[in-house]
Every structure is written in structure tokens, then in C-alpha cells.
Design an enzyme around this catalytic site. Sequence first.
Site, PDB file in Angstrom:
ATOM      1  N   ARG A  60       0.813  -1.214   0.000  1.00  0.00           N
ATOM      2  CA  ARG A  60       0.000   0.000   0.000  1.00  0.00           C
ATOM      3  C   ARG A  60       0.852   1.272   0.000  1.00  0.00           C
ATOM      4  O   ARG A  60       0.396   2.325  -0.435  1.00  0.00           O
ATOM      5  CB  ARG A  60      -0.949  -0.024   1.200  1.00  0.00           C
ATOM      6  CG  ARG A  60      -1.890   1.144   1.310  1.00  0.00           C
ATOM      7  CD  ARG A  60      -3.083   0.852   2.213  1.00  0.00           C
ATOM      8  NE  ARG A  60      -2.742   0.119   3.417  1.00  0.00           N
ATOM      9  CZ  ARG A  60      -2.219   0.682   4.523  1.00  0.00           C
ATOM     10  NH1 ARG A  60      -1.978   1.982   4.545  1.00  0.00           N
ATOM     11  NH2 ARG A  60      -1.960  -0.053   5.596  1.00  0.00           N
ATOM     12  N   TYR A 113     -15.820  20.567 -11.158  1.00  0.00           N
ATOM     13  CA  TYR A 113     -16.190  19.196 -11.496  1.00  0.00           C
ATOM     14  C   TYR A 113     -17.299  18.747 -10.541  1.00  0.00           C
ATOM     15  O   TYR A 113     -17.168  18.856  -9.329  1.00  0.00           O
ATOM     16  CB  TYR A 113     -14.936  18.343 -11.352  1.00  0.00           C
ATOM     17  CG  TYR A 113     -15.036  16.871 -11.597  1.00  0.00           C
ATOM     18  CD1 TYR A 113     -15.637  16.367 -12.745  1.00  0.00           C
ATOM     19  CD2 TYR A 113     -14.448  15.981 -10.706  1.00  0.00           C
ATOM     20  CE1 TYR A 113     -15.679  15.001 -12.980  1.00  0.00           C
ATOM     21  CE2 TYR A 113     -14.483  14.610 -10.933  1.00  0.00           C
ATOM     22  CZ  TYR A 113     -15.097  14.128 -12.065  1.00  0.00           C
ATOM     23  OH  TYR A 113     -15.132  12.775 -12.292  1.00  0.00           O
ATOM     24  N   ASP A 185      -7.460  22.143  -9.625  1.00  0.00           N
ATOM     25  CA  ASP A 185      -7.663  21.001 -10.509  1.00  0.00           C
ATOM     26  C   ASP A 185      -7.051  21.387 -11.855  1.00  0.00           C
ATOM     27  O   ASP A 185      -7.570  22.233 -12.582  1.00  0.00           O
ATOM     28  CB  ASP A 185      -9.149  20.691 -10.652  1.00  0.00           C
ATOM     29  CG  ASP A 185      -9.405  19.432 -11.480  1.00  0.00           C
ATOM     30  OD1 ASP A 185      -8.548  19.065 -12.304  1.00  0.00           O
ATOM     31  OD2 ASP A 185     -10.477  18.827 -11.320  1.00  0.00           O
ATOM     32  N   LYS A 210      -7.241  10.829 -17.500  1.00  0.00           N
ATOM     33  CA  LYS A 210      -7.447  11.579 -18.735  1.00  0.00           C
ATOM     34  C   LYS A 210      -6.139  11.724 -19.511  1.00  0.00           C
ATOM     35  O   LYS A 210      -5.610  10.729 -19.991  1.00  0.00           O
ATOM     36  CB  LYS A 210      -8.139  12.891 -18.395  1.00  0.00           C
ATOM     37  CG  LYS A 210      -9.529  12.616 -17.761  1.00  0.00           C
ATOM     38  CD  LYS A 210     -10.251  13.842 -17.329  1.00  0.00           C
ATOM     39  CE  LYS A 210     -11.682  13.548 -16.912  1.00  0.00           C
ATOM     40  NZ  LYS A 210     -11.803  12.694 -15.703  1.00  0.00           N
TER      41      LYS A 210
END
Length: 398
Positions: A60, A113, A185, A210
Site C-alpha cells: 500500500r 467538477y 484542478d 485523462k
Amino acid sequence: MTDTKQKTDTYLVTGGRRKEWSHGVVNPPVYRASTCLFETYAELRERCADPSAKKLFYGRKGTPTQWSLEEAITELEGGTGTMLYPSGIAAITGAILACVKAGDHILITDSAYEPTRTFANGLLRQMGIETTYYDPMVGAGIEELFRENTSLVVTEAPGSLTFEVQDLPAIIAAAKKRDLYVITDNTWATPLLLNPLTMGADISVHACTKYIGGHSDIMLGSATANKRTFKALQRTAYQLGQTCSPDDAFLASRGLRTLGVRLKAHEENALKVAAWLRERPEVATVLHPAFEECPGHEVWARDFAGSSGLFSIVLKGGDYADTAALVDDMKLFKMGFSWGGYESLILPSDPNGSRSATSWDAPGPLVRLHIGLEDTDDLIADLEAGLERYAAHIGAKD
């Protein structure tokens, strides 16, 4: 940002490829790991003393597969460190949680967003954190919205539906007077077109799903922080158990190598298609930051190194039900969420459902387009046929 001696396109190819991580091959391998083994008790104690070091501790906490991507993004963003997340919204929420506490007040741009708004209206509200949404074009006037308990300003430049370009330097300067945190962002621009951290922002977030991934096959987010914020970002990610799969990190690293050439192609194709749409009788407005009619165009021209492949158009007349005539029979533009892959996408999107500080008043429906890497003549032909269907449908109604 990258050393001026090594230009960005070069660093995209070389970044994060340490010899101790790649072991003589071009790409750091995919380390699928949960348990990591220790040779001695002394080694175990050393790793437990600093589990965040770039040494194997537990799956992790990462392996060279994740570390190489983190290092490359950190250098491109000009930050102190990067944390990886299983999605873009996980990166946004993780960044916000690193900057707030119960009883705080935060500011989020009204063009954000939509899942960011859902998080603020949901979990943050349950935690006793109040959100005020603000006009994305407020600039230095944001200072008037600050309260005694304001701790954070969340920005998105440009907005992912309506493409207002925020004046980040003005907003950041106002926030710094009060020692507030600023998160940006930066998914639309990528680190190649904008570096919020060099402007004074504290955290720059990406949906690596993206453009960084670039192939519509991963879910991944990143948050890169400056020196004053990184430890809090890292601690919050660890406490929430946020991590990403090594396979997705590997694919994002591979996508990063070609980001420069892909983004240039997206920009060139999008500008050509947007210019054509600008002349169409069915189109009222093209919301592309490179065009003067887009709100904040002058800020884009001042602060950004270019544009990407995502923008919107506003149609003349009709309503959202009518957009079926446009989108249902498209050959190349397919409907789907996300963007940033090699393929072109089209999505009717109504901003009214996610606005509270500002209103959205347009002569017709908004349709978001992502311009991919197909031949632009083919894309234009597909759009032309769709717009003609839309016009015929509207005309038949009248």
C-alpha cells in the site's frame, strides 16, 4: 518544474527512470506486491521508523512502479511530492481533506467538477465543514468572501463544462494574505500547459485517467503538493488507505512518455474543429479558452502555454431532448464520460444542475466535445452531418 538544461519533452521520456528502479530495462517493471520481505530485524525496524521512504515496506505504501510515476509528476509540476489515488475524484477529496478540519469554511468555484460539489455537499457537510461556491470570474474579489474560519480555496482552470478561465494569480495572492490553502484542478492543462504550484498554489490535482493516461483504460488520480502541504497530504492519504494499482501506475507512466506529442496533436485538432464550429449557423457560441468569446480568454493567453482538446459549444435553439438528433447517429464522436483519450467524444451537459453562485443562461443546449487524434476532416464531416440533423429536427418542431 524541470531543469532548464533538460527540456520538458526530454524529461517526459526520462523522468522517474532511476536505475535502481528499472534494473537495466527501459521501463520500471510492474511490481504487484502486498507483502514486502525484510532480511533482518534491523531492516524491519529501519523501515518501520520511516514507512514513507522510497523503500519497500508494504504494498500500500508503493513500489518502484508507483514511485517512478510520482517522481516524474512531481518534477513536471515543480512540487515537493506527489501522492497517487485510485481516481481523479479520490485525489481531489484527499487533497481537500489534507487542508481542512471540522468547523472550517471553504470556497469552491461554481464551475467545479460536479463530483467535487457532491463531496462538499455530502461528506464535508457531515464533518461540519461549510462550503461557499463562488463566481469563477471573481479574481481578486474573492477576498470579500473570506471569513475568519476560511481555510481553503478550490479552483479549476478552466471549468470542465463551461470553460471559464480563472485568474489564478489574483486568487492565490488574495488567499496568501490570509495564509489560506489553494488547490487547483489542473487536469485540462496538464503540467505542460500550466504549473499552479509555481504560481503559489499548494496542491495541483490531476485525473490521470485523462491526458496523462491518454488511452481510456485506467482510473487514476494524482495530487502534487508544495513543501508546506506535502506532509499533510501524505499523512491523509496514508490514513485513508489511498493507493493505486501498480498496473494502472505502469500504464500512466507509459502514457506520460507520449504526453507532449499527444497534447500538441489534441490542441491542433481541437483548434481546427473549434474554428469550423464557430462559423456554423447551428452554433451560438464556442467555449474554447483560446477564443476571445470564452470567459477569461485574456487570462488564458497570459498564463497558459497552450490549450488541450476539450471544449464546449452552445447550440442555437432547442432543448436537451432535441440533442438526440445530433448525438444518436454520430459515427466518430461517441457519447461517454471522461476525456483525454485518443478518441473523440461528445456529451450534452446541462450546467444548471451544478450551479448555485452563478446562473447559466444560454440560447440552447451545451454540448461538450473532446477532440481526439482522428483526421480532422473526418471529425468535421461527422459534426456537419450531426448539426444538420439537429437543425432539421428543430425546424420540423417549429
